[in-house]
Design a protein around this motif. Sequence first.
Motif, PDB file in Angstrom:
ATOM      1  N   GLY A  52      98.439  71.537 133.493  1.00  0.00           N
ATOM      2  CA  GLY A  52      99.037  70.694 134.425  1.00  0.00           C
ATOM      3  C   GLY A  52      98.631  69.425 134.157  1.00  0.00           C
ATOM      4  N   PHE A  53      99.239  68.578 135.103  1.00  0.00           N
ATOM      5  CA  PHE A  53      99.367  66.933 134.753  1.00  0.00           C
ATOM      6  C   PHE A  53      98.094  66.433 134.734  1.00  0.00           C
ATOM      7  CE2 PHE A  53      99.823  62.825 136.987  1.00  0.00           C
ATOM      8  CZ  PHE A  53     100.814  62.265 136.140  1.00  0.00           C
ATOM      9  N   HIS A  54      97.184  66.826 135.518  1.00  0.00           N
ATOM     10  CA  HIS A  54      95.868  66.351 135.737  1.00  0.00           C
ATOM     11  C   HIS A  54      95.098  66.550 134.512  1.00  0.00           C
ATOM     12  CE1 HIS A  54      94.905  70.119 137.024  1.00  0.00           C
ATOM     13  NE2 HIS A  54      93.568  69.938 136.746  1.00  0.00           N
ATOM     14  N   GLN A 135     107.322  73.014 136.935  1.00  0.00           N
ATOM     15  CA  GLN A 135     106.182  72.438 137.318  1.00  0.00           C
ATOM     16  C   GLN A 135     106.678  71.036 138.061  1.00  0.00           C
ATOM     17  OE1 GLN A 135     102.379  72.115 135.718  1.00  0.00           O
ATOM     18  NE2 GLN A 135     102.750  73.181 134.116  1.00  0.00           N
ATOM     19  N   ASP A 137     109.344  70.274 139.616  1.00  0.00           N
ATOM     20  CA  ASP A 137     110.354  70.557 140.648  1.00  0.00           C
ATOM     21  C   ASP A 137     109.178  70.929 142.026  1.00  0.00           C
ATOM     22  OD1 ASP A 137     112.757  69.789 139.562  1.00  0.00           O
ATOM     23  OD2 ASP A 137     113.118  71.503 138.764  1.00  0.00           O
ATOM     24  N   ASN A 138     108.080  71.245 141.674  1.00  0.00           N
ATOM     25  CA  ASN A 138     107.223  71.440 142.793  1.00  0.00           C
ATOM     26  C   ASN A 138     106.104  70.945 143.203  1.00  0.00           C
ATOM     27  OD1 ASN A 138     108.454  74.437 143.884  1.00  0.00           O
ATOM     28  ND2 ASN A 138     108.655  74.369 141.954  1.00  0.00           N
ATOM     29  N   PRO A 140     104.653  66.417 143.090  1.00  0.00           N
ATOM     30  CA  PRO A 140     105.163  65.217 143.287  1.00  0.00           C
ATOM     31  C   PRO A 140     104.756  64.270 141.935  1.00  0.00           C
ATOM     32  CG  PRO A 140     103.268  65.553 144.933  1.00  0.00           C
ATOM     33  CD  PRO A 140     103.456  66.779 144.017  1.00  0.00           C
ATOM     34  N   GLU A 144     110.797  60.271 142.903  1.00  0.00           N
ATOM     35  CA  GLU A 144     112.165  60.665 143.672  1.00  0.00           C
ATOM     36  C   GLU A 144     113.456  60.133 142.862  1.00  0.00           C
ATOM     37  OE1 GLU A 144     114.043  63.051 146.404  1.00  0.00           O
ATOM     38  OE2 GLU A 144     111.765  62.858 145.877  1.00  0.00           O
ATOM     39  N   ARG A 147     114.371  62.455 140.141  1.00  0.00           N
ATOM     40  CA  ARG A 147     114.824  63.669 140.681  1.00  0.00           C
ATOM     41  C   ARG A 147     116.136  63.563 140.683  1.00  0.00           C
ATOM     42  NH1 ARG A 147     110.133  65.076 143.436  1.00  0.00           N
ATOM     43  NH2 ARG A 147     109.079  66.963 142.227  1.00  0.00           N
TER      44      ARG A 147
ATOM     45  N   ASN B  51     100.331  63.834 147.743  1.00  0.00           N
ATOM     46  CA  ASN B  51     100.532  63.120 146.375  1.00  0.00           C
ATOM     47  C   ASN B  51     100.039  64.043 145.173  1.00  0.00           C
ATOM     48  OD1 ASN B  51     101.247  60.208 147.046  1.00  0.00           O
ATOM     49  ND2 ASN B  51      99.365  60.340 148.333  1.00  0.00           N
ATOM     50  N   HIS B  54      96.108  65.453 141.824  1.00  0.00           N
ATOM     51  CA  HIS B  54      95.405  64.380 140.782  1.00  0.00           C
ATOM     52  C   HIS B  54      95.227  63.093 141.665  1.00  0.00           C
ATOM     53  CE1 HIS B  54      99.552  63.054 140.427  1.00  0.00           C
ATOM     54  NE2 HIS B  54      99.185  61.980 140.445  1.00  0.00           N
ATOM     55  N   SER B 134     103.369  76.301 147.769  1.00  0.00           N
ATOM     56  CA  SER B 134     104.365  76.430 146.603  1.00  0.00           C
ATOM     57  C   SER B 134     103.958  75.384 145.657  1.00  0.00           C
ATOM     58  CB  SER B 134     105.647  76.025 147.188  1.00  0.00           C
ATOM     59  OG  SER B 134     105.740  74.789 147.610  1.00  0.00           O
ATOM     60  N   ASN B 138     103.238  76.904 141.512  1.00  0.00           N
ATOM     61  CA  ASN B 138     103.898  76.467 140.320  1.00  0.00           C
ATOM     62  C   ASN B 138     102.934  75.785 139.389  1.00  0.00           C
ATOM     63  OD1 ASN B 138     106.877  77.513 140.836  1.00  0.00           O
ATOM     64  ND2 ASN B 138     106.286  76.827 142.707  1.00  0.00           N
ATOM     65  N   THR B 139     101.819  75.711 139.488  1.00  0.00           N
ATOM     66  CA  THR B 139     100.871  74.727 138.825  1.00  0.00           C
ATOM     67  C   THR B 139      99.808  75.244 138.426  1.00  0.00           C
ATOM     68  OG1 THR B 139     101.324  72.236 139.231  1.00  0.00           O
ATOM     69  CG2 THR B 139      99.568  73.293 140.255  1.00  0.00           C
ATOM     70  N   PRO B 140      98.959  75.036 137.272  1.00  0.00           N
ATOM     71  CA  PRO B 140      97.763  75.469 137.029  1.00  0.00           C
ATOM     72  C   PRO B 140      96.482  75.216 137.878  1.00  0.00           C
ATOM     73  CG  PRO B 140      98.930  74.633 135.147  1.00  0.00           C
ATOM     74  CD  PRO B 140      99.644  73.866 136.480  1.00  0.00           C
ATOM     75  N   HIS B 191     111.599  73.266 150.657  1.00  0.00           N
ATOM     76  CA  HIS B 191     111.385  72.141 149.872  1.00  0.00           C
ATOM     77  C   HIS B 191     112.522  71.092 149.911  1.00  0.00           C
ATOM     78  CE1 HIS B 191     110.445  70.027 145.869  1.00  0.00           C
ATOM     79  NE2 HIS B 191     109.446  69.696 146.751  1.00  0.00           N
ATOM     80  N   ARG B 195     112.460  67.245 151.806  1.00  0.00           N
ATOM     81  CA  ARG B 195     112.859  66.035 151.255  1.00  0.00           C
ATOM     82  C   ARG B 195     114.180  65.544 151.813  1.00  0.00           C
ATOM     83  NH1 ARG B 195     113.903  67.893 145.467  1.00  0.00           N
ATOM     84  NH2 ARG B 195     114.582  65.904 144.957  1.00  0.00           N
TER      85      ARG B 195
END
Lengths: 218, 218
Positions: A52-54, A135, A137-138, A140, A144, A147, B51, B54, B134, B138-140, B191, B195
């Motif tokens: 994951g991002f973090h 990851q 797409d779901n 933040p 945007e 996207r 957000n 993270h 969701s 889709n994320t760990p 989703h 948006r």
Amino acid sequence: MNVHFVILTSSLLNLPSPIPLPIQSPNPLPPKGRAKRDALVRATITLVNNNGFHAAPMAKIAKLAGVAAGTIYRYFDSKQDLINQVYIEVKRSFSESAFRDYVAGDSVEEDFRKIWHNIADFKLREVEKSVFLSQCDNTPMVDEDSRREGLKHLRPLLELWERGQARGVIRPVSPYVLYAFTIYPIAFLLHMQQRDLYQLSRTEIDEAYRMAWNSIKN
Amino acid sequence: MNVHFVILTSSLLNLPSPIPLPIQSPNPLPPKGRAKRDALVRATITLVNNNGFHAAPMAKIAKLAGVAAGTIYRYFDSKQDLINQVYIEVKRSFSESAFRDYVAGDSVEEDFRKIWHNIADFKLREVEKSVFLSQCDNTPMVDEDSRREGLKHLRPLLELWERGQARGVIRPVSPYVLYAFTIYPIAFLLHMQQRDLYQLSRTEIDEAYRMAWNSIKN
DNA sequence: GCGAACTGAATGAACGTTCATTTTGTTATA
DNA sequence: TATAACAAAATGAACGTTCATTCAGTTCGC
């Protein structure tokens, strides 16, 4: 970013532009090598996918790319910029695959089948990229703006759907609904396969295509 | 976690259990109030939704819940534990809604319609919870263990599908495929609605149900 | 007045980012 | 061709910040 800043402030404050500023990319790339940049992109995808991002700190990304931490900032303005650029790049690669060898033909269903299978093939072939995309797409993680940028390339599919609806062969619903029931499910199946809960093979793919088409055909 | 550790090590190493360990929750709750705990759960959902994981630091979660930072650790072992518990709790709430007023009847399609609409209603009514789910799916962010835990509650739907397949009214494919083409798309539509790209109203929901059913019916 | 619940400042680890410095590559000079 | 001068690219230690977590002290309920 610097360019924007200059333009905005000088126009807002009505300052005379002393010098006709030469517009230049905020991140001028080294003329020769994209090698390190590409290595950084790949490393980012891998690390974000794994944890994951973090859990993809810049130091780790740099290490995996075989590069010093500071070098990242020769290619990207910030971590956010890195993520955005990777997203856009991967999305472009996705779209190119989706419409590879595609030329609008007579049969809406044939055209759709072609694109759908292109997409499914991409998801199976480029698993890393696909996982990264779903990851993004779901979550933040991505701006945007990026996207929207990524969405542009899907035009041909939207046009195909419009054509199908005009001919009455596709249900007259929003393209988002069509996407939700035909393309989006593939991401779920891939995700389950990644978690070893399910095996996607040729016959499953073909069956899934039939289900996708059945859901949107009129 | 501590309990698991004890059980695993003692059984793996074949140690005699000296004392019949009383099983106890690693985080004994204060007898009276779940008020603060619930506030923390709500705050976590809100911040993660806004957000991402993270950008939901413990200090902010505490502040939004109207609680001191340290208090979180009276209710949760760690941030990871907090996320896992919130996930499981939300997932349970989801499943309860999915099968509210549901009793298996004669018609597979009628039963499916009931559950599908329950799920769709939940997603529209409990937007915060749905968005949170969701993101988690889709994320760990969430442990694999908690994922499995959350999946358990979907039993009745799986049984319904098996029944439908035995009768030949539902396509003989993996439940993951059935889920991918009927339930998963709702998350995408929600989703898009979040948006502001798409509006889900009564008629869209009904149309979506028909598409879902068409994709899996035999 | 006692224990449980709660507080929020303190802590140290980890993070994104910067920058003085070194390495590598290119151009100019003879 | 050899060398000096310069520029671009890359480095990695250092910086300031933010984070999850802890804990000595305070409040609350009984």
